[in-house]
Design a protein around this motif. Structure first.
Motif, PDB file in Angstrom:
ATOM      1  N   ASP A 126      35.930  53.504  47.904  1.00  0.00           N
ATOM      2  CA  ASP A 126      34.530  53.430  48.346  1.00  0.00           C
ATOM      3  C   ASP A 126      34.235  54.282  49.565  1.00  0.00           C
ATOM      4  O   ASP A 126      33.124  54.783  49.727  1.00  0.00           O
ATOM      5  N   SER A 149      32.524  49.616  44.105  1.00  0.00           N
ATOM      6  CA  SER A 149      31.470  48.774  44.688  1.00  0.00           C
ATOM      7  C   SER A 149      30.121  49.459  44.527  1.00  0.00           C
ATOM      8  O   SER A 149      30.036  50.664  44.273  1.00  0.00           O
ATOM      9  N   SER A 206      27.281  48.875  49.653  1.00  0.00           N
ATOM     10  CA  SER A 206      28.581  48.569  50.269  1.00  0.00           C
ATOM     11  C   SER A 206      29.340  49.852  50.595  1.00  0.00           C
ATOM     12  O   SER A 206      29.945  49.973  51.669  1.00  0.00           O
TER      13      SER A 206
END
Length: 774
Positions: A650, A424, A428
Motif C-alpha cells: 500500500d 487496501s 488507507s
C-alpha cells in the motif's frame, strides 16, 4: 472492377518529411527546400501506386503536418489569436500551418498552439478545429487544387481526397457556448462547393470525401446533416462523381442514411466489419446504381492479407451487383502502416519466417491489385503465383512453433480477482504513502523522459553499430542520468525521474525486451507532425524474460534521497501502439502484457522504488467507436491495468499518465483503474478536461498538465498559476499535483529547464497562497 487507394503514408520511405520539416523549423533549410521535399514524396507515392496497377490514385492525402489542419486552412477556420500574426507578419501558408500546430513564440508574439487529440481509435493525432458562433469560412488555401494539378502534370490518374464537411465540423470544438458547430454547415458548404467546382473544372472526375464520423453513434440531427450536405453538393455539382468513405467500423444504424446519399461510390471497411456487406446486399442496393468499394486489405495492421477470405467477400458482392459495381481497396488510408517491407534487409532483426507473414503499404497496394486480378482472371499466371505464395505464408503462420507458449497461456488463465486488486482501499493507501513520501502540497514531478539530444541519440546509434562498447555506453548514460538528477534536485522538483536516456521509444524499449515481440528497421509510422514511431510487432505469446528498467531506475535512486519514479508503459498502451497479432482476441494479448509489466512493478518495489508510473495514454484511444461495444473493452482494459499495478504494498504509490483524450464518457472506468495519482494533458484545452473529474468527484490525486510539451514555446509562471487556479476551483488542493502534460523527450534542454523552473516556482507560489489563506 476498379482498384483505388484511400491514402498513402506521407512521411517518405526514409522519413524524408520528418527530416525536412525539422531542418526547416531549426532554420537549417529554406521553405523552398521543404516544398521540394514534399513534392518529391508526393511524386514517388503517386508513381509507385500507378505502376503497381492502382486505377485511381489518391492526391491531397499528403500533408506537411495534419490533414484536418489542412482542412481548417482550406476553409479559413483560423483562430482569432493568429489574425494579428497573419496581418502584421504576413506569414506564408506553411508558417501559419506550423504556428497553428506548434504555437508561435518569437518576434514579440506568444501564441498557444491549437488542441491536438487522437484520430478515432488510432495512434495518429489531429489538430482540433476551433469554432465560434459567428465563424466565417472562406477559401483560404488552394492546396487540394494545386496538388491535383501537380498529379495531372505528372500523368497520374488522380482522385482528390478531402475530409468531408460534416465530419470536419463534428471533429472540431465550439470555443464559446450557445451554439452547436453543425449550425455552421450552411456557412461551410459554399466553400466546399467552391473547392469541388474548381476541382471539376481542373478535370477531376472522382473526388473522395472522407466522412469517418459515419462510423460513430450519431443523433437524428447529425444524420440529417449528412443528407442535407450531400443533396446540396449533388444539386450544385450533378456530374461530379463522389466516393464517400467511412472506415474503422460498421455504418451500423447510420447505414440507411449512407445508402440514401446521392453519391456514386460507397466505401466499406470490411476488415473491421465484414458482416456489413451482407447487411447492405440485403437492402435494395442491387436496384440502384451505387458502386461498393470493398475495403478488404487491412490499412491498420501489417499482416499479410488472406486472399481466400477477401475473395469470398468480393465474389459475394460481384454475384449480386456485377463486376462493374465492385471496387477493391484497403480498409482505410495506409497512413497507419509503414511504407515498404522491402526495406527490411537485416534477417537478424526481422527474421525471414516472420517477414513472410507481413505486408507494409507498398505490399498492400500489390495485394489490392492481385485481388482484382484473381477476381477478374487478369494476368492469370502472375496472380496465381501470388495466390500460392499467400496461401503458403498464411498456412505456415498458423502452424509456426514461434507463436505459442503454454506456460504463458496457463498463467493468464489462472488470474484471479485478487490479482487485480490492491491490498487496501485508496483512502488507507493515501495515509501510508503520505507517511512514506513526505511530499508537500502541490507536489511537482515530470512525466518521465528528458530531452533526447542529438548527442544522446548518437551514443545509442554508435553502441548499436559496435562503435561504443557496452561499458562505454553505460558510462555515458550513467553520467547523463546523474546530471539530470542533480539538476532536478537543484531546481526543487519533488518526485524525480531518471530521464530515460537509455530508451528509444516508450513502447519500443519494452517490446525489445519482451518475448513474443519483433521489430522492423524502417517500419516508421506518423504519430503527429514530424513525430514518427516504429511500432513493435506482436507475433506470439508475451512474457518478460528478465527485468527491463530496474537497473537504471535503482541507479538513479542511489544518487538521491528524494523519491525517483519508476517509469513503465502500461499493457493497453503497449497493445495499442503495437501491430498486434490477429489470430487471438486482443484482450488475451493485453492480459499477457499486463502480467509482464506486473513482474517489473514488483521488481522495482523490491529494488526500493516507492513511486511507480504505469503510463496508459492509449486507454481512451482503444475504446471502440460504437458505444454498444464499450463495456466489453473497458472491462478487460481496466482489468489489465489493475493486474499490472496490484502486486505492490500500500505504501508504494502507483501513478498513471494519459494524454490527448476525452474522459467524460468513461470517467468511472478511469477511477476503477485505482491509480493513486493520474496525470493528464490539460494545457491545450485550458483545463477543460478536468470538468469530468470534478463532476464525477474523482477520489484519487490528479496532476493536470500545466504546459504543452508538444510546442517549443516556454510558458510563464503566471500562465501556469492561472491554469492551476482553474484546476483548484474544481479539484481540492490536496488532490493536485503540478507537472507538464507529457514527457519531454522531444524538447531541447534550454526550453525544458526554463519551463520546469517556472513550474516549480508556480507550485511554490500556490503553496504560499494556500498557507496565507489557511
Amino acid at each position: 472492377m476498379q482498384t483505388h487507394n484511400l491514402g498513402y503514408p506521407r512521411i517518405g520511405s526514409h522519413r524524408e518529411l520528418k527530416k525536412a520539416s525539422e531542418q526547416y523549423w531549426a532554420g537549417k533549410a529554406t521553405a523552398q527546400q521543404l516544398m521540394q521535399a514534399g513534392a518529391a514524396i508526393r511524386l514517388q507515392n503517386w508513381q509507385l501506386q500507378q505502376a503497381a496497377g492502382i486505377d485511381l490514385v489518391p492526391c491531397n492525402d499528403f500533408s506537411f503536418y495534419d490533414q484536418v489542419l489542412d482542412t481548417s486552412l482550406m476553409v479559413g477556420a483560423i483562430p482569432a489569436r493568429y489574425h494579428d500574426l497573419m496581418q502584421e507578419k504576413q506569414l506564408p501558408h506553411i508558417d501559419l500551418l506550423f504556428a497553428m500546430a506548434r504555437g508561435y513564440q518569437k518576434d514579440g508574439y506568444d501564441i498557444t498552439a491549437m488542441e491536438m487529440t487522437k484520430w478515432f481509435d488510432t495512434n495518429y493525432h489531429y489538430i482540433v478545429p476551433e469554432f465560434t458562433a459567428n465563424q466565417q469560412f472562406t477559401l483560404f488555401s488552394n492546396k487540394v487544387i494545386n496538388e491535383f494539378n501537380e498529379a495531372k502534370r505528372a500523368g497520374i490518374n488522380a482522385k482528390p481526397v478531402l475530409l468531408g464537411p460534416v465530419s470536419y465540423l463534428l471533429l472540431g470544438k465550439e470555443k464559446e457556448s450557445g451554439f452547436h458547430r453543425l449550425e455552421l454547415l450552411k456557412k461551410l458548404l459554399p466553400v466546399y462547393t467552391e473547392v469541388l467546382t474548381k476541382l471539376e473544372e481542373a478535370g477531376a472526375y472522382y473526388v473522395q470525401l472522407d466522412e469517418p464520423c459515419l462510423s460513430l453513434n450519431l443523433s437524428t440531427a447529425e444524420r440529417q446533416a449528412f443528407v442535407k450536405t450531400y443533396q446540396e453538393i449533388k444539386s450544385k455539382l450533378p456530374q461530379l462523381q463522389i466516393i464517400l468513405a467511412s472506415y474503422f467500423e460498421c455504418y451500423g444504424e447510420n447505414l440507411p442514411t449512407a445508402l440514401s446519399l446521392p453519391v456514386q461510390v460507397l466505401h466499406l471497411d470490411l476488415v473491421r466489419c465484414p458482416s456489413q456487406l451482407e447487411d447492405i446486399l440485403a437492402t435494395d442496393i442491387a436496384r440502384s446504381r451505387m458502386v461498393l468499394s470493398l475495403g478488404v486489405v487491412d490499412g491498420r495492421n501489417i499482416w499479410k492479407n488472406n486472399f481466400e477470405t477477401s475473395l469470398g467477400l468480393i465474389d459475394k458482392a460481384v454475384s449480386q451487383l456485377g463486376s462493374a459495381r465492385v471496387w477493391i481497396a484497403p480498409s482505410c488510408s495506409l497512413l497507419h502502416v509503414p511504407c515498404d517491407l522491402d526495406l527490411e534487409k537485416n534477417d537478424n532483426v526481422l527474421t525471414p519466417e516472420i517477414k513472410q507473414w507481413l505486408a507494409f503499404a507498398k505490399q498492400k497496394i500489390d495485394e489490392v491489385v492481385t485481388l482484382k486480378q484473381l477476381a477478374t482472371g487478369e494476368n492469370k499466371e502472375v496472380a496465381n503465383a501470388r495466390w500460392k505464395e499467400n496461401l503458403d505464408a498464411n498456412n505456415k503462420r498458423k502452424t509456426s512453433l514461434l507463436i505459442h507458449n503454454t506456460a504463458v497461456k496457463a498463467r493468464t488463465a489462472a488470474i484471479t480477482i485478487r490479482d487485480a486488486a490492491r491490498n487496501s482501499a485508496y483512502a488507507s493507501r493515501k495515509l501510508q504513502q503520505q507517511e512514506a513520501l513526505r511530499l508537500p502540497l502541490f507536489p511537482t514531478t515530470t512525466i518521465g523522459s528528458f530531452p533526447q539530444t542529438a548527442e544522446v541519440r548518437s551514443w545509442r546509434a554508435k553502441w548499436k553499430k559496435g562503435e561504443l562498447t557496452q561499458e562505454q555506453y553505460d558510462e555515458l548514460i550513467a553520467h547523463e542520468t546523474e546530471a539530470s538528477i542533480r539538476w532536478q534536485e537543484e531546481t526543487g522538483i519533488d518526485v524525480l525521474v531518471h530521464g530515460e536516456f537509455e530508451r528509444n521509444d516508450m513502447v519500443e524499449y519494452f517490446g525489445e525486451q519482451l518475448s513474443g515481440f519483433v521489430f522492423s528497421q524502417n517500419g516508421w509510422v506518423q504519430s503527429y507532425g514530424s513525430r514518427c514511431v516504429k511500432p513493435p510487432i506482436i507475433y506470439g505469446d508475451v512474457s518478460r524474460p528478465t527485468p527491463m528498467t530496474v537497473r537504471w531506475t535503482s541507479y538513479a535512486q542511489s544518487l538521491t534521497k528524494q523519491p525517483v519514479k519508476g517509469m513503465l508503459t502500461g499493457p493497453v498502451t503497449i497493445l495499442q501502439w503495437s501491430f498486434v497479432r490477429n489470430d487471438q482476441p486482443r484482450s488475451e494479448t493485453c492480459t499477457q502484457i499486463a502480467l509482464a509489466i506486473r513482474d517489473e512493478v514488483v521488481d522495482l518495489e523490491h529494488a526500493g522504488i516507492r513511486v511507480i508510473q504505469i503510463d496508459e495514454p492509449a486507454i481512451r484511444e482503444g475504446l471502440p467507436l460504437r458505444k454498444e461495444n464499450w463495456d466489453e473493452y473497458l472491462r478487460w482494459a481496466v482489468r489489465a491495468f489493475r493486474v499490472s499495478a496490484s502486486g505492490v504494498e500500500d505504501a508504494t504509490q502507483i501513478h498513471t499518465h494519459m494524454c490527448y483524450s476525452e474522459f467524460n464518457d468513461i470517467i468511472e472506468h478511469i477511477a476503477a483503474m485505482d491509480a493513486d495519482v493520474i496525470t493528464i494533458e490539460c494545457s491545450r484545452s485550458q483545463m477543460e478536461l478536468l470538468d469530468a473529474f470534478a463532476e464525477f468527484r474523482y477520489p484519487n490525486e490528479i496532476g493536470p498538465g500545466v504546459y504543452d510539451i508538444h510546442s517549443p514555446r516556454v510558458p510563464s509562471k503566471r500562465e501556469m498559476i492561472e491554469l492551476m487556479e482553474k484546476a483548484k476551483a474544481v479539484i481540492p488542493a490536496d488532490q493536485l499535483w503540478v507537472n507538464p502534460d507529457c514527457g519531454l523527450k522531444t524538447r531541447g534542454w534550454p526550453e525544458t529547464k526554463a519551463a520546469l523552473e517556472a513550474m516549480v516556482n508556480a507550485a511554490r507560489e500556490l503553496r504560499a497562497a494556500v498557507a496565507v489563506n489557511a
